[in-house]
Motif scaffolding. Structure first.
Motif, short mmCIF file in Angstrom:
data_model
loop_
_atom_site.label_atom_id
_atom_site.label_comp_id
_atom_site.label_asym_id
_atom_site.label_seq_id
_atom_site.Cartn_x
_atom_site.Cartn_y
_atom_site.Cartn_z
N VAL A 1 0.84 -1.21 0.00
CA VAL A 1 0.00 0.00 0.00
C VAL A 1 0.87 1.25 0.00
O VAL A 1 0.59 2.21 -0.73
N MET A 2 1.94 1.24 0.80
CA MET A 2 2.83 2.40 0.83
C MET A 2 3.51 2.62 -0.52
O MET A 2 3.71 3.75 -0.94
N ALA B 1 2.20 1.99 -3.35
CA ALA B 1 1.19 2.62 -4.21
C ALA B 1 1.03 4.09 -3.86
O ALA B 1 0.82 4.93 -4.75
N LEU B 2 1.13 4.43 -2.58
CA LEU B 2 0.97 5.83 -2.17
C LEU B 2 2.10 6.71 -2.69
O LEU B 2 1.90 7.91 -2.89
N ARG B 3 3.26 6.12 -2.93
CA ARG B 3 4.37 6.89 -3.50
C ARG B 3 4.09 7.25 -4.96
O ARG B 3 4.73 8.14 -5.51
N ALA B 4 3.16 6.56 -5.58
CA ALA B 4 2.70 6.83 -6.95
C ALA B 4 3.81 6.76 -8.00
O ALA B 4 3.79 7.47 -8.99
N TYR C 1 -7.21 -2.81 -3.38
CA TYR C 1 -8.09 -1.72 -2.94
C TYR C 1 -8.70 -2.02 -1.57
O TYR C 1 -8.93 -1.11 -0.77
N ASN D 1 -5.91 -1.20 0.84
CA ASN D 1 -5.75 0.24 0.87
C ASN D 1 -6.83 0.88 1.75
O ASN D 1 -6.54 1.75 2.58
N LEU E 1 -6.15 2.94 5.25
CA LEU E 1 -6.57 4.32 5.45
C LEU E 1 -7.56 4.45 6.60
O LEU E 1 -7.51 5.42 7.36
#
Length: 117
Positions: free
Chosen positions: A33-34, A36-39, A58, A61, A65
């Motif tokens: 998840v982290m 993915a958060l870095r994009a 998802y 995620n 959150l």
């Protein structure tokens, strides 16, 4: 007498997939998840990289959150881990045994004192 049906190839494959399903630890889920958060990569690419379904990602995620939201809103109560639960159960068992032993000793002492009277 029942005869066992020979499994079809489809059911055989489903059974193998079910038994070999990967189990991700909480730490692994958080890292994914982290990431993915870095994009740096798309969700689709990330899911392919880790061999997971996008719906699974998802879900993780959302859970990640929601946990952060609860923590930031002051909800510091957390669920116990299975290790903690088993430790508490073991301690509870020992305490119950101690109480049972003390009750027996009490009854013995009480009966011996009654015999002296």
């Amino acid at each position: 007498m029942k005869t066992r049906k020979k499994p079809t190839p489809e059911t055989y494959i489903k059974e193998i997939r079910r038994k070999t399903r990967r189990i991700f630890t909480a730490e692994q889920k958080i890292l994914i998840v982290m990431e993915a958060l870095r994009a740096e990569t798309s969700v689709a690419e990330l899911c392919r990289k880790h061999s997971i379904q996008e719906s699974t990602f998802y879900k993780w995620n959302k859970e990640f959150l929601e946990a952060g939201k609860k923590r930031l809103s002051g909800d510091v109560v957390r669920e116990a881990t299975s290790d903690e639960v088993s430790q508490v159960r073991e301690e509870n068992k020992k305490l119950k045994e101690m109480v049972a032993d003390l009750v027996l000793r009490y009854d013995i002492v009480k009966k011996s004192l009654d015999m002296l009277d």
